[in-house]
Design a protein around this motif. Structure first.
Motif, PDB file in Angstrom:
ATOM      1  N   CYS A 254       0.678  -1.186  -0.014  1.00 36.76           N
ATOM      2  CA  CYS A 254       0.039   0.086  -0.029  1.00 36.76           C
ATOM      3  C   CYS A 254       0.929   1.158  -0.227  1.00 36.76           C
ATOM      4  O   CYS A 254       2.257   0.973  -0.109  1.00 36.76           O
ATOM      5  CB  CYS A 254      -0.810  -0.076   1.214  1.00 36.76           C
ATOM      6  N   HIS A 261       0.734  -6.325   1.773  1.00 31.60           N
ATOM      7  CA  HIS A 261      -0.525  -6.804   2.548  1.00 31.60           C
ATOM      8  C   HIS A 261      -1.054  -8.399   1.634  1.00 31.60           C
ATOM      9  O   HIS A 261      -1.059  -8.181   0.473  1.00 31.60           O
ATOM     10  CB  HIS A 261      -1.583  -6.037   2.393  1.00 31.60           C
ATOM     11  N   CYS A 316      -2.131  -1.462  10.126  1.00 39.45           N
ATOM     12  CA  CYS A 316      -1.348  -0.702   9.053  1.00 39.45           C
ATOM     13  C   CYS A 316      -2.160   0.741   8.943  1.00 39.45           C
ATOM     14  O   CYS A 316      -3.695   0.726   8.917  1.00 39.45           O
ATOM     15  CB  CYS A 316      -1.197  -1.204   7.713  1.00 39.45           C
ATOM     16  N   CYS A 318      -3.107   2.549   6.559  1.00 37.10           N
ATOM     17  CA  CYS A 318      -4.117   2.327   5.330  1.00 37.10           C
ATOM     18  C   CYS A 318      -5.474   1.685   5.835  1.00 37.10           C
ATOM     19  O   CYS A 318      -6.283   2.045   4.795  1.00 37.10           O
ATOM     20  CB  CYS A 318      -3.456   1.863   4.266  1.00 37.10           C
TER      21      CYS A 318
HETATM   22 ZN   LIG Z   1      -1.173  -0.746   4.257  1.00 33.00          ZN
END
Ligand SMILES: [Zn+2]
Length: 441
Positions: A254, A261, A316, A318
């Motif tokens: 990402c 991921h 994470c 994201c």
């Molecule tokens: Zn991420």
């Protein structure tokens, strides 16, 4: 360096499933996969040998009881012995090139191809690809999963494709310049070669319009990422996959670029000690092992990849919930043992990238002329430095020598060679030639 900024965007809401929901989905899909695998004589026999009644597999806790699958099992099933559906349902066949002998074939149903395109679209979207982009694919289109796999994922994102395929590097540079692609897709070693040819043609990043690179198909280093970003004026993203599991799309980075991921709604991932085959703690390097959860034509159960990497399950920024795998630091079967010390080709690459004046094209040759292993690293010198005076070349060689010893702990002979003299490959680069007798490696 590019000023392109990647805004966080999910391709599929499944990427951010809460862990509890994800685990329930995985458990249900594992039960289905085990049932599907019973159509394959190899899995029926492997379950029987391991004393596992397929009907007793109810959830994720049962995974550790299931038998492993290895590359040799796939070879022994040549050509399509692991097929779990009638032949009439095969929509496509890909294969991985065996370095010796026969390829290993993998088959896909129509639904498998659909799943795969969606998985590739996930990592491309995570790494900034948008429908308005044009993408240059320099992976070979053929049995290898790279070309067709990425192609379908790019189309799923809605972006445009230049299906350049492998080879003819000057022509690739022409296409990159004249069609002004936004993104480049190939192996990292080939991207480095492309960057050289761009430079030799008297061009620079501003003559190309590249902003993104998605590289995979072989292990590479953080130092190589920086070199590619500098030379091509891009943001470079790492992705991972292998044909035995599905192809590219098993995992990808990402915008945070702190690990790839894993698409855990489609693959169960384990990180195991290569000898004991017991799980290693998060953050420790082990061998990755994957179980497919949705594949129809060729489900895989606990496939030992030989790829060594660490897992990170911490949240994470994201918002994706899939575990992140670190860079592949080597393969348990690529690991060289030189005078008793474990050495990975990626360590030599890391050392070379610390030294200015070398192009990180290299070849490690290992032999045993007497009682001890001898390792020679052939390193290409950049054209400008190659014409330099001897005194400076000697200093460069000594510097490389020290860096390799610092990173690997092993003394190797460094040989500087002319620019362009190490063979380039459009696929995976050859990094090691081992001339020791097979029993002595
Ligand atoms: Zn991420």
């Amino acid at each position: 360096m590019t000023d392109f900024v990647v805004e966080n965007r999910l391709f599929d809401p499944a990427e951010a499933l809460p862990r509890g929901e994800l685990a329930a989905l995985q458990a249900a899909r594992l039960v289905e996969t085990v049932a599907r695998a019973q159509a394959v004589p190899f899995y029926r026999e492997a379950f029987a040998r391991a004393g596992v009644d397929p009907a007793s597999v109810r959830g994720l806790d049962d995974l550790a009881r299931l038998p492993f699958t290895v590359k040799d099992d796939m070879r022994a099933a040549y050509p399509l012995g692991l097929l779990a559906v009638p032949r009439a349902r095969i929509a496509r066949v890909h294969g991985s090139s065996g370095t010796t002998g026969l390829p290993t074939f993998v088959a896909y149903t129509r639904r498998d191809l659909d799943t795969w395109a969606g998985l590739v679209a996930r990592f491309l979207t995570a790494g900034g690809l948008r429908p308005e982009h044009l993408v240059h694919v320099a992976f070979g289109y053929g049995l290898f999963t790279g070309g067709f796999g990425l192609h379908a994922g790019i189309e799923r994102v809605g972006a445009g494709v230049v299906p350049s395929g492998g080879g003819n590097t000057p022509r690739q540079v022409l296409l990159l310049r004249d069609l002004a692609a936004d993104a480049l897709i190939c192996t990292p070693s080939y991207a480095l070669h492309l960057a050289e040819v761009v430079r030799e043609a008297g061009l620079g990043p501003s003559d190309l319009r590249l902003r993104l690179g998605h590289f995979g198909g072989e292990p590479w280093t953080e130092e190589l990422r920086q070199a590619l970003e500098r030379e091509l004026g891009i943001l470079a993203f790492n992705n991972y996959g292998l044909s035995e599991v599905i192809g590219p799309g098993v995992s990808g980075e990402c915008a945070a670029r702190r690990g790839m991921h894993v698409a855990e709604d489609h693959f169960l991932v384990e990180c195991l000690h290569p000898e004991t085959l017991r799980p290693v703690p998060d953050g420790e390097v082990g061998e990755l092992c994957f179980t497919s959860l949705t594949k129809e034509a060729m489900p895989v159960i606990r496939y030992r990849t030989r790829d060594l990497a660490a897992l990170d399950r911490s949240p994470c920024p994201c918002g994706r919930t899939g575990a992140r795998m670190g860079r592949v630091v080597g393969r348990s079967d690529d690991m060289l043992i030189i005078r008793g010390v474990n050495v990975f080709p990626s360590q030599v690459e890391e050392a070379l990238l610390r030294v200015e004046g070398t192009a990180p094209h290299y070849l490690i040759e290992v032999s045993r002329p007497g009682a001890l292993d001898e390792a020679t690293v052939k390193v290409e010198v950049r054209p400008a430095d190659f014409s330099d005076e001897m005194r400076r070349l000697v200093a460069l060689r000594d510097r490389i020598d020290r860096e390799i010893q610092a990173v690997t702990g092993v003394r190797m002979t460094v040989e500087l060679v002319a620019p362009g003299s190490i063979e380039r490959s459009a696929g995976k680069a050859t990094r090691v030639v081992d001339r020791r007798p097979p029993g002595a490696r």
